[in-house]
Structures are given as structure tokens and as C-alpha cells.
Design a protein around this motif. Structure first.
Motif, mmCIF file in Angstrom:
data_model
loop_
_atom_site.group_PDB
_atom_site.id
_atom_site.type_symbol
_atom_site.label_atom_id
_atom_site.label_comp_id
_atom_site.label_asym_id
_atom_site.label_seq_id
_atom_site.Cartn_x
_atom_site.Cartn_y
_atom_site.Cartn_z
ATOM 1 N N ASP A 209 26.824 103.968 -56.468
ATOM 2 C CA ASP A 209 27.444 103.442 -55.797
ATOM 3 C C ASP A 209 27.626 101.820 -56.187
ATOM 4 N N ASP B 153 30.923 106.809 -56.415
ATOM 5 C CA ASP B 153 31.334 105.551 -55.699
ATOM 6 C C ASP B 153 31.127 104.532 -56.797
ATOM 7 N N ASN C 219 33.107 109.721 -53.258
ATOM 8 C CA ASN C 219 34.258 109.778 -52.318
ATOM 9 C C ASN C 219 35.212 108.543 -52.506
ATOM 10 N N HIS D 74 25.458 107.816 -52.559
ATOM 11 C CA HIS D 74 26.009 107.760 -51.158
ATOM 12 C C HIS D 74 25.520 107.108 -50.024
HETATM 13 FE FE LIG Z 1 29.875 107.504 -51.072
#
Ligand SMILES: [Fe+2]
Ligand SMILES: [Fe+2]
Length: 289
Positions: A20, A65, A95, A207
Motif C-alpha cells: 500500500d 495498492d 484495488n 489492504h
Molecule cells: Fe486496497
């Protein structure tokens, strides 16, 4: 040497696990506050310090991410930041990534379908990445094709076992909002069924922007925090509260166990630093018998 005279254990594989990073387009701050390129650079500097101290990393896993909006230039800046470390890189899609740009810029392929990647480290440890993203959605899902491919791969064990990597963590999320954007429960159950009883030693994920550990199908799960921010699991009820934070996980795989260490990159001041002579003096002052 251990207190009972056994030799020290040596990790067969050391994996750096970042997640991330949320690299933004040039000139854009993440959530209007954080420069994710600066926080990633701090992580890279910490890894360089480790390498300068003689520590070797067998792979760097980046569990999705990696950019905030899928800007191709952000993927190029990510590569420019981590490739000079000279360590094999394993990328999984999140995502916030855009699969087409992710594939083109990081994997060098031009397809749009979810990919299952299989990487063998030193001909011994297998890393398998799963794409848990759904185009245009925040939550996660593992397709039947992805699970079937994983099952097929796991049909043949690897000498030192397998590490599975996916973005959406297959453990309970730390906050109500993340509960809405988590991996679908059916996918979590299906993944548990596929990996149970196989040579999978560890599942790595991201995430949640918070380091977590858990289990899935009897297999340990280690979630890495974000290199840019941290979810507050103790915030006011119903709030999604995040703070600035930079951290990564250091995963060491031994013959019959593993450790996952959360490494905050916070510039904390030294408390003590014993050199080898100082350590020897401590040992001499504490005889076992
Ligand atoms: Fe995510
Ligand atoms: Fe994220």
C-alpha cells in the motif's frame, strides 16, 4: 550459540514485505496530506542501511495498492525507487491499481485478465501471487479460475514450501469501513480450503493499512501495514481514522518455522548499541551454569 549449546538458526529465506505505497501522480499528495514518494524513499533508505550492514534480502514482495490511481508514471517511479536495491521484486495487484497499467509497467505484459504469478526463489521457495481485485471496486474476490490455478500449482510441492501473496487480507478487517471493502467471505473460505494441507507456509497480504497476523485454513497470515499511513484500530466507534505512519514487514523463513517483524520507519533515537566486544562482555558476565 543457544544457552543449551545448539548452533544459531539461520533463515533460509528473508523476504521484505511492503504494501500500500499508494504512489500518487506527480504533485498530488495522498489524501491531501502525505507524499507517498517520500515515505517509500524512507523505506528504501532503511533497506539500504540493512544491506550496508551485511543483511541480504531474497525478495521484496509488494502486495498491492502500489499506486493510488494507476498513473503509469507512478509505476515507473516505483520501479525506479526499488529496482536499484538489486533484489528480486514480486508485485501483486491492489484495488487502487489499474490492472492494465500495472501489468504493462511492472510485469511487462499487455493483458487485462487477472494473473497468477509463480516465482521460485533459489530453486527452493515458491511465491505465488493472486489477483484479488475487481475492476472498479474496492472490495476483493478470488475467481474460480484463480483458485483453480492456485490449486493446480500447489499440486506439486516446492522444496522449501510456498508463500501466497494477495492484496485483500483474508482475515477480519480492523474497522467497520474496511469491513465493507474486504475480501468477500466466500473467497476467504475458498482460499482456506485450497491451501489447507498443502505446502503453503505463509500468506502475505495488505489492504488494511495495519500490520496484522492471523490464520487461514491453519496457515499463518501476515498483513503488512502501508508505507504511507496507518489505520487506527482503536479510534472512535464508526470512524475511519488514519494517521501518518511508515512501516514494512521483515519475513524470515527457517527450516521449520518463520518470523514476521514489523519494522516502523520512524527515525527513532538509539537507546543502546553494543558492539561485538560489548556483547561478548555481556555473555561472559552471564554464564549459563
Ligand atoms: Fe486496497
Ligand atoms: Fe491501500
Amino acid at each position: 550459540m543457544t544457552p543449551d549449546g545448539e548452533p544459531p538458526e539461520v533463515a533460509g529465506h528473508t523476504i521484505v514485505h511492503l504494501s500500500d505505497c499508494h504512489l500518487t501522480s506527480t504533485g498530488v499528495l495522498y489524501n491531501g496530506v502525505v507524499d507517498p514518494e517520500v515515505t517509500l524513499a524512507a523505506v528504501v533508505a532503511e533497506l539500504r542501511r540493512g544491506q550496508a550492514n551485511g543483511h541480504r534480502f531474497d525478495a521484496i514482495v509488494l502486495s498491492g495498492d502500489l499506486t493510488d490511481t494507476g498513473d503509469p508514471d507512478a509505476y515507473r517511479r516505483l520501479r525506479a525507487a526499488v529496482e536499484p536495491l538489486g533484489v528480486p521484486l514480486v508485485y501483486a495487484t491492489g484495488n487502487h491499481d489499474v490492472r492494465v497499467a500495472f501489468h504493462r509497467e511492472l510485469l511487462g505484459v499487455d493483458d487485462t485478465d487477472p494473473r497468477v504469478q509463480r516465482i521460485l526463489l533459489g530453486d527452493r521457495l515458491r511465491i505465488v501471487t493472486l489477483d484479488s481485485t475487481i475492476v472498479g471496486k474496492g472490495h476483493g474476490r478470488l475467481t474460480d479460475d484463480t483458485l483453480a490455478e492456485l490449486s493446480r500449482i500447489l499440486g506439486t510441492p516446492a522444496p522449501d514450501g510456498t508463500v501466497v501473496v494477495l492484496h485483500h487480507a483474508p482475515v477480519p478487517p480492523p474497522t467497520p469501513l474496511l469491513t465493507y471493502f474486504t475480501l468477500e467471505r466466500a473467497s476467504r473460505r475458498a482460499l482456506a480450503d485450497v491451501i489447507a494441507g498443502t505446502d503453503v507456509r505463509l500468506v502475505l497480504a495488505g489492504h488494511h493499512h495495519l500490520a496484522q497476523s492471523g490464520t487461514l485454513g491453519g496457515v499463518p497470515v501476515a498483513v503488512a501495514g502501508s508505507t504511507a499511513i496507518r489505520t487506527d484500530p482503536l479510534g472512535p466507534a464508526g470512524h475511519e481514522h488514519t494517521t501518518r505512519s511508515t512501516a514494512f514487514n521483515l519475513v524470515r523463513l527457517y527450516r521449520d518455522t518463520h518470523t514476521v517483524s514489523v519494522i516502523p520507519v520512524d527515525g527513532a533515537a538509539t537507546v543502546f548499541d553494543l558492539d561485538p566486544a560489548g556483547c561478548a562482555a555481556v555473555v561472559a558476565a552471564h554464564p549459563v551454569d
